[in-house]
Design a protein around this motif. Structure first.
Motif, PDB file in Angstrom:
ATOM      1  N   UNK A  12      46.304  40.568  27.807  1.00 46.32           N
ATOM      2  CA  UNK A  12      45.903  41.200  26.554  1.00 46.32           C
ATOM      3  C   UNK A  12      46.582  42.564  26.479  1.00 46.32           C
ATOM      4  N   UNK A  13      47.240  42.858  25.357  1.00 48.35           N
ATOM      5  CA  UNK A  13      48.007  44.093  25.218  1.00 48.35           C
ATOM      6  C   UNK A  13      47.608  44.804  23.934  1.00 48.35           C
ATOM      7  N   UNK A  14      47.306  46.083  24.048  1.00 51.26           N
ATOM      8  CA  UNK A  14      47.069  46.933  22.889  1.00 51.26           C
ATOM      9  C   UNK A  14      48.357  47.701  22.594  1.00 51.26           C
ATOM     10  N   UNK A  15      49.170  47.163  21.698  1.00 51.40           N
ATOM     11  CA  UNK A  15      50.436  47.832  21.378  1.00 51.40           C
ATOM     12  C   UNK A  15      50.205  49.189  20.714  1.00 51.40           C
ATOM     13  N   UNK A  16      49.061  49.349  20.032  1.00 51.02           N
ATOM     14  CA  UNK A  16      48.757  50.612  19.364  1.00 51.02           C
ATOM     15  C   UNK A  16      48.260  51.679  20.337  1.00 51.02           C
ATOM     16  N   UNK A  17      48.084  51.308  21.592  1.00 50.77           N
ATOM     17  CA  UNK A  17      47.666  52.237  22.642  1.00 50.77           C
ATOM     18  C   UNK A  17      48.705  52.261  23.759  1.00 50.77           C
ATOM     19  N   UNK A  19      51.216  50.307  24.409  1.00 49.19           N
ATOM     20  CA  UNK A  19      51.523  49.002  25.010  1.00 49.19           C
ATOM     21  C   UNK A  19      50.719  48.781  26.284  1.00 49.19           C
ATOM     22  N   UNK A  20      49.472  49.243  26.290  1.00 44.98           N
ATOM     23  CA  UNK A  20      48.642  49.087  27.486  1.00 44.98           C
ATOM     24  C   UNK A  20      48.243  47.630  27.669  1.00 44.98           C
ATOM     25  N   UNK A  21      48.659  47.058  28.799  1.00 42.09           N
ATOM     26  CA  UNK A  21      48.266  45.703  29.165  1.00 42.09           C
ATOM     27  C   UNK A  21      46.904  45.812  29.844  1.00 42.09           C
ATOM     28  N   UNK A  22      45.860  45.713  29.039  1.00 41.83           N
ATOM     29  CA  UNK A  22      44.515  46.029  29.515  1.00 41.83           C
ATOM     30  C   UNK A  22      43.845  44.880  30.249  1.00 41.83           C
ATOM     31  N   UNK A  23      44.376  43.680  30.114  1.00 42.90           N
ATOM     32  CA  UNK A  23      43.781  42.537  30.808  1.00 42.90           C
ATOM     33  C   UNK A  23      44.885  41.636  31.336  1.00 42.90           C
ATOM     34  N   UNK A  24      44.748  41.240  32.595  1.00 48.67           N
ATOM     35  CA  UNK A  24      45.645  40.274  33.214  1.00 48.67           C
ATOM     36  C   UNK A  24      44.798  39.438  34.160  1.00 48.67           C
ATOM     37  N   UNK A  25      44.853  38.128  33.990  1.00 48.34           N
ATOM     38  CA  UNK A  25      44.021  37.266  34.824  1.00 48.34           C
ATOM     39  C   UNK A  25      44.762  36.001  35.207  1.00 48.34           C
ATOM     40  N   UNK A  26      44.363  35.434  36.346  1.00 44.48           N
ATOM     41  CA  UNK A  26      44.895  34.164  36.852  1.00 44.48           C
ATOM     42  C   UNK A  26      43.708  33.238  37.083  1.00 44.48           C
ATOM     43  N   UNK A  27      43.707  32.096  36.392  1.00 42.69           N
ATOM     44  CA  UNK A  27      42.608  31.129  36.472  1.00 42.69           C
ATOM     45  C   UNK A  27      41.251  31.812  36.267  1.00 42.69           C
ATOM     46  N   UNK A  30      40.106  38.195  37.119  1.00 37.52           N
ATOM     47  CA  UNK A  30      40.731  39.412  36.580  1.00 37.52           C
ATOM     48  C   UNK A  30      41.490  40.167  37.660  1.00 37.52           C
ATOM     49  N   UNK A  31      42.680  40.630  37.289  1.00 37.61           N
ATOM     50  CA  UNK A  31      43.508  41.428  38.194  1.00 37.61           C
ATOM     51  C   UNK A  31      43.380  42.912  37.859  1.00 37.61           C
ATOM     52  N   UNK A  32      43.458  43.235  36.567  1.00 40.40           N
ATOM     53  CA  UNK A  32      43.339  44.616  36.128  1.00 40.40           C
ATOM     54  C   UNK A  32      41.912  44.913  35.650  1.00 40.40           C
ATOM     55  N   UNK A  33      41.499  46.156  35.800  1.00 40.54           N
ATOM     56  CA  UNK A  33      40.222  46.617  35.236  1.00 40.54           C
ATOM     57  C   UNK A  33      40.350  46.613  33.711  1.00 40.54           C
ATOM     58  N   UNK A  34      39.419  45.944  33.048  1.00 39.88           N
ATOM     59  CA  UNK A  34      39.541  45.681  31.616  1.00 39.88           C
ATOM     60  C   UNK A  34      38.407  46.338  30.844  1.00 39.88           C
ATOM     61  N   UNK A  35      38.716  47.070  29.749  1.00 41.08           N
ATOM     62  CA  UNK A  35      37.661  47.675  28.938  1.00 41.08           C
ATOM     63  C   UNK A  35      36.943  46.613  28.110  1.00 41.08           C
TER      64      UNK A  35
END
Length: 265
Positions: A12-17, A19-27, A30-35
Motif C-alpha cells: 500500500x503506497x500513499x503517493x500524496x505522502x 510515496x510512503x510504502x506504508x504496508x508490505x505483507x507476505x501471505x 506484515x513486514x512494515x509497521x502500518x498506520x
C-alpha cells in the motif's frame, strides 16, 4: 493511495505522502509497521512504512553553504535547533504509471521543499520474488543532498545489520567528528553507523539496499513500541555541512534501490 498485489505479496503506497510504502505483507504477515489510516500517518509520519527523508536526519541550525551561497531549511526540531529529515516526507507525487503490481510517481521540486531544482522519480514493483523500490534523483542544477528511508519494520524476533564505525554525536544529535568501534546492541537502540555492508536480515526476510547507501541509522523508540527502524542513508548526518553528502551536477542523475525478499530456505 494505491494498492499493489502479486502472488503472496501486497503493498500500500500513499503517493500524496512522499510515496510512503506504508504496508508490505507476505501471505498476510506484515513486514512494515502500518498506520490505521491517513490521519494516523500524518500525526506520526516518520514511524510508519518507508518514509522519505531528504535531506536525511539532521542539519545543524537548518543551515548549510554550497558554492559560496548560504541556504536555510526550516527549524522543525526547535529543542536542538536542527532541521530534521527535510520536507519531502509529505511531498505529493504525481502518479505517471499504475498497474496491479507497479506504481511510479514523480515529484518536480522547484525550490519549494529543498532549495534546488530537481526531479525525483520513485517506482515500486511487487513480484513473486518480493518488493523493489527504485529512486532516481535528476538534477536541473548543481546540488548537494543526502537521502534516507526511515524503514520501519514490525518488531522482529531476530535481525542482523552490517554496522561499521559508530558515529559519536553531541547533545544536539550532531556528529562530533569522532567515531568508535560498533557496540553490542541492547534493548534500546539508537545510533548512527557507517555501513559495513548492504544486506540486512529481519526474521525470515532479506532487505538489500544499493551500494550508494553508505550509512545505517538504527532506532526503536526505547525497545517497547513494537517497531524497529533500519534506515539506509546516503551521506552522513549533518552531511551538508561536513561535506559527507552527494554532489549531483546539472543534467545528471543518480539511482538508488531497495529490495525485500524472503530468505532462500
Amino acid at each position: 493511495m494505491h494498492r499493489l498485489i502479486c502472488g503472496d505479496w501486497q503493498a500500500q503506497i500513499y503517493e500524496e505522502q512522499g510515496m510512503n510504502l506504508t504496508a508490505l505483507s507476505w501471505r498476510g504477515i506484515p513486514v512494515f509497521r502500518t498506520p490505521n489510516d491517513l490521519k494516523t500517518l500524518k500525526n506520526d509520519p516518520f514511524l510508519y512504512g518507508n518514509p522519505l527523508l531528504f535531506p536525511a536526519n539532521r542539519t545543524k541550525n537548518g543551515r548549510f553553504s554550497f558554492k559560496n551561497r548560504e541556504f536555510s531549511l526550516p527549524i522543525n526540531e526547535p529543542a536542538h535547533q536542527n532541521n530534521l529529515h527535510g520536507q519531502m516526507i509529505d511531498a505529493p507525487f504525481d502518479v505517471i504509471r499504475y498497474a496491479e503490481n507497479e506504481l511510479t510517481g514523480i515529484y518536480r521540486n522547484r525550490g519549494e521543499r529543498y532549495p534546488f531544482d530537481f526531479d525525483m522519480t520513485v517506482t515500486d514493483v511487487i513480484s513473486e520474488n518480493g518488493w523493489k523500490r527504485t529512486i532516481t534523483v535528476a538534477a536541473l542544477e548543481d546540488m548537494p543532498y543526502t537521502l534516507a528511508f526511515h524503514t520501519t519494520f514490525v518488531q522482529p524476533q531476530t535481525f542482523t545489520v552490517p554496522l561499521g564505525e559508530h558515529v559519536i554525536w553531541d547533545e544536539h544529535y550532531i556528529p562530533t567528528g569522532e567515531t568508535e568501534p560498533p557496540k553490542p546492541l541492547g534493548k534500546s537502540i539508537s545510533g548512527y553507523h557507517r555501513a559495513a555492508g548492504h544486506v540486512v536480515t529481519v526474521d525470515d526476510f532479506v532487505f538489500t539496499v544499493s551500494d550508494n547507501f553508505d550509512h545505517w541509522i538504527l532506532y526503536n523508540g526505547g525497545g517497547d513500541k513494537g517497531f524497529l527502524c533500519l534506515e539506509p542513508q546516503s551521506g552522513g548526518v549533518n552531511g551538508l555541512n561536513t561535506g559527507e553528502c552527494r554532489i549531483l551536477k546539472a543534467g545528471n542523475k543518480e539511482e538508488f534501490s531497495l529490495t525485500l525478499k524472503r530468505k532462500t530456505l
